[in-house]
Write an enzyme that holds these catalytic residues in place. Structure first.
Site, PDB file in Angstrom:
ATOM      1  N   HIS A   1       0.726  -1.187   0.115  1.00 54.37           N
ATOM      2  CA  HIS A   1      -0.108   0.136   0.138  1.00 54.37           C
ATOM      3  C   HIS A   1       0.811   1.166   0.065  1.00 54.37           C
ATOM      4  CE1 HIS A   1      -3.931   1.940   1.485  1.00 54.37           C
ATOM      5  NE2 HIS A   1      -3.116   3.015   0.980  1.00 54.37           N
TER       6      HIS A   1
ATOM      7  N   HIS B   1       0.868   4.983  -2.465  1.00 58.43           N
ATOM      8  CA  HIS B   1       0.614   6.013  -3.614  1.00 58.43           C
ATOM      9  C   HIS B   1       1.522   6.323  -4.441  1.00 58.43           C
ATOM     10  CE1 HIS B   1      -3.691   5.940  -2.156  1.00 58.43           C
ATOM     11  NE2 HIS B   1      -3.087   5.586  -0.683  1.00 58.43           N
TER      12      HIS B   1
ATOM     13  N   ASP C   1       1.624   8.743  -6.108  1.00 59.28           N
ATOM     14  CA  ASP C   1       1.630  10.312  -6.042  1.00 59.28           C
ATOM     15  C   ASP C   1       1.753  10.842  -4.851  1.00 59.28           C
ATOM     16  OD1 ASP C   1      -0.819   8.963  -5.713  1.00 59.28           O
ATOM     17  OD2 ASP C   1      -2.017  10.969  -6.005  1.00 59.28           O
TER      18      ASP C   1
ATOM     19  N   GLY D   1      -9.520   8.271  -1.420  1.00 58.22           N
ATOM     20  CA  GLY D   1      -9.909   9.781  -1.090  1.00 58.22           C
ATOM     21  C   GLY D   1     -10.445   9.809  -0.049  1.00 58.22           C
TER      22      GLY D   1
ATOM     23  N   HIS E   1      -9.840   1.175   0.511  1.00 57.48           N
ATOM     24  CA  HIS E   1      -9.353   2.361   1.892  1.00 57.48           C
ATOM     25  C   HIS E   1     -10.648   2.135   2.622  1.00 57.48           C
ATOM     26  CE1 HIS E   1      -6.148   3.795  -0.435  1.00 57.48           C
ATOM     27  NE2 HIS E   1      -5.563   4.515   0.638  1.00 57.48           N
TER      28      HIS E   1
ATOM     29  N   GLU F   1     -10.440   3.979   7.931  1.00 62.50           N
ATOM     30  CA  GLU F   1      -9.281   4.852   8.114  1.00 62.50           C
ATOM     31  C   GLU F   1      -9.957   6.178   8.904  1.00 62.50           C
ATOM     32  OE1 GLU F   1      -7.473   6.776   4.748  1.00 62.50           O
ATOM     33  OE2 GLU F   1      -5.669   7.173   6.004  1.00 62.50           O
TER      34      GLU F   1
ATOM     35  N   ASP G   1       2.269   4.000   2.971  1.00 65.70           N
ATOM     36  CA  ASP G   1       0.792   4.546   2.516  1.00 65.70           C
ATOM     37  C   ASP G   1       1.329   5.902   1.249  1.00 65.70           C
ATOM     38  OD1 ASP G   1      -1.722   5.440   1.854  1.00 65.70           O
ATOM     39  OD2 ASP G   1      -2.093   6.294   3.826  1.00 65.70           O
TER      40      ASP G   1
HETATM   41  N1  HPA Z   1      -6.588   7.457   2.364  1.00 66.85           N
HETATM   42  C1  HPA Z   1      -7.455   7.882   1.199  1.00 66.85           C
HETATM   43  N2  HPA Z   1      -6.709   8.240   0.011  1.00 66.85           N
HETATM   44  C2  HPA Z   1      -5.358   8.504   0.351  1.00 66.85           C
HETATM   45  C3  HPA Z   1      -4.713   8.331   1.150  1.00 66.85           C
HETATM   46  C4  HPA Z   1      -5.169   7.711   2.312  1.00 66.85           C
HETATM   47  O1  HPA Z   1      -4.548   7.457   3.198  1.00 66.85           O
HETATM   48  N3  HPA Z   1      -3.689   8.374   0.783  1.00 66.85           N
HETATM   49  C5  HPA Z   1      -3.449   8.821  -0.708  1.00 66.85           C
HETATM   50  N4  HPA Z   1      -4.670   8.779  -0.885  1.00 66.85           N
HETATM   51 ZN    ZN Z   2      -3.560   4.966   1.104  1.00 62.15          ZN
END
Ligand code: HPA
Ligand code: ZN
Length: 368
Positions: A29, A31, A33, A186, A213, A216, A305
């Site tokens: 996990h 990203h 970007d 998101g 996701h 969280e 992350d």
């Molecule tokens: N949660 C949701 N979207 C995301 C996250 C996250 O932690 N990091 C990058 N996009």
């Molecule tokens: Zn994430």
């Protein structure tokens, strides 16, 4: 110290005795970007005429991203992505970021990495979503050639938009080229996963893979929907699954039906410690449910992350977990075996990585 002694060490003592960077690690996990090098953000901004950066000094920019992301809530955490996505609007930029990701993985001791991104966020400069995916895949392939790290790409849909079916079809279209699954990312509050059930059904009908996701920035309901409406095979974060269990006065754990299901079905939980602290999903890392989940047999793994926003690496996450939860070398190996077993790569590839990379790597450390 003799190698065999390492097996007796735990926590801070283990961290002091071992170079954690060299441990074979698996990342599921991260990203694309969220993990750029600050210097790359600055160079790409210059090359592409992006003028929105707050500073052109790499150290200051890194600090700016960390400060911005560490304000204790997910919406503010996500604000920095406007800049990283802002400089990733050409095929060259996407290819470079993906290639550097692979170089960073090698440096961090990662042997298999799944990285994710939302192609829709890379179309402002005129790229199509297919071109964005092709460019990221090209960078990952070139990175594998140079650094030997194995990989998979996950396509993210965005939970506040109604374009998730299109993202699912995009993921399926590129499955033969290295896309291994589909995610929903998101801001979580107010955007339940079940609104995207059409996209998840398309993925299921294609016999493809789903991670979401969930749990969280929102609670158990989000995790339940992700599993039981959307068919998630893995969960991103799932921190709030803690709300469906109770530590009783004798120390035993009483599970609600959802937590019991997650345990029994071996649902992988992609946990991200530093990110959870930064988004406010957890206020005190020593109390992070990772420890409780791991000790009670849940299939958890460690993840970064967003390495840029959360100023982290797999090495840092592993050291943090080892120190906080008094992990042994066998525990660290177990976490990485949990991760590779849960990867979306084909079974043969996972077996190869387990028996030719992870197990021999840890055995060698023990002097076997
Ligand atoms: N949660 C949701 N979207 C995301 C996250 C996250 O932690 N990091 C990058 N996009
Ligand atoms: Zn994430």
């Amino acid at each position: 110290m003799k190698n065999a002694d390492l097996t007796d060490l735990k926590g801070k003592d283990l961290v002091a005795a071992l170079d954690f960077r060299k441990l074979p690690k698996v990342l599921l996990h991260e990203h694309l970007d969220g993990g750029l090098r600050p210097s790359t953000v600055i160079e790409l901004a210059r090359e592409n005429g992006y003028t929105g950066l707050p500073t052109e000094d790499a150290g200051e920019l890194a600090a700016w991203f960390h400060r911005g992301a560490q304000r204790g809530n997910l919406p503010e955490y996500l604000e920095g992505f406007a800049h990283t996505c802002g400089v990733m609007q050409t095929e060259e930029a996407l290819e470079r970021v993906a290639y550097e990701f692979m170089e960073d993985m090698k440096e961090d001791g990662v042997v298999y990495a799944e990285v994710r991104f939302a192609p829709l966020l890379h179309t402002e400069g005129g790229l199509t979503q297919d071109e964005a995916v092709r460019a990221a895949l090209a960078g990952l392939r070139r990175g594998e050639k140079d650094f030997g790290v194995k990989w998979g790409l996950i396509i993210c849909a965005l939970r506040h938009l109604n374009t998730s079916l299109e993202a699912a079809e995009l993921a399926i279209r590129w499955r033969e080229a290295g896309v291994v699954g589909f995610d929903l990312a998101g801001g979580e509050s107010g955007f339940p996963p079940k609104k995207h059930v059409d996209a998840f059904h398309a993925i299921q009908r294609a016999n493809f893979h789903i991670t979401i996701h969930a749990g969280e920035a929102f609670g158990v309901e989000s995790i339940w929907q992700a599993l039981q409406y959307c068919g998630a095979h893995r969960l991103g974060h799932a921190t709030r699954l803690r709300d469906d269990m109770e530590v009783q006065s004798d120390g035993s754990l009483k599970l609600g039906s959802l937590a019991q299901y997650v345990l029994d079905r071996r649902v992988p939980l992609e946990m991200c410690l530093y990110s959870n602290l930064h988004t406010g999903a957890c206020h005190d890392l020593a109390q992070h449910p990772f420890g409780l989940f791991f000790r009670n047999g849940f299939r958890v793994c460690l993840n970064t992350d967003d390495r840029l926003m959360s100023d982290t690496t797999m090495t840092k996450e592993t050291i943090l977990a080892a120190e906080l939860f008094d992990l042994s070398l066998a525990d660290v190996e177990k976490l990485n075996l949990n991760a590779i077993k849960s990867a979306f790569a084909p079974f043969d590839k996972r077996i190869d990585i387990i028996f030719n990379s992870i197990k021999p790597g840890y055995a060698a450390l023990r002097g076997e």
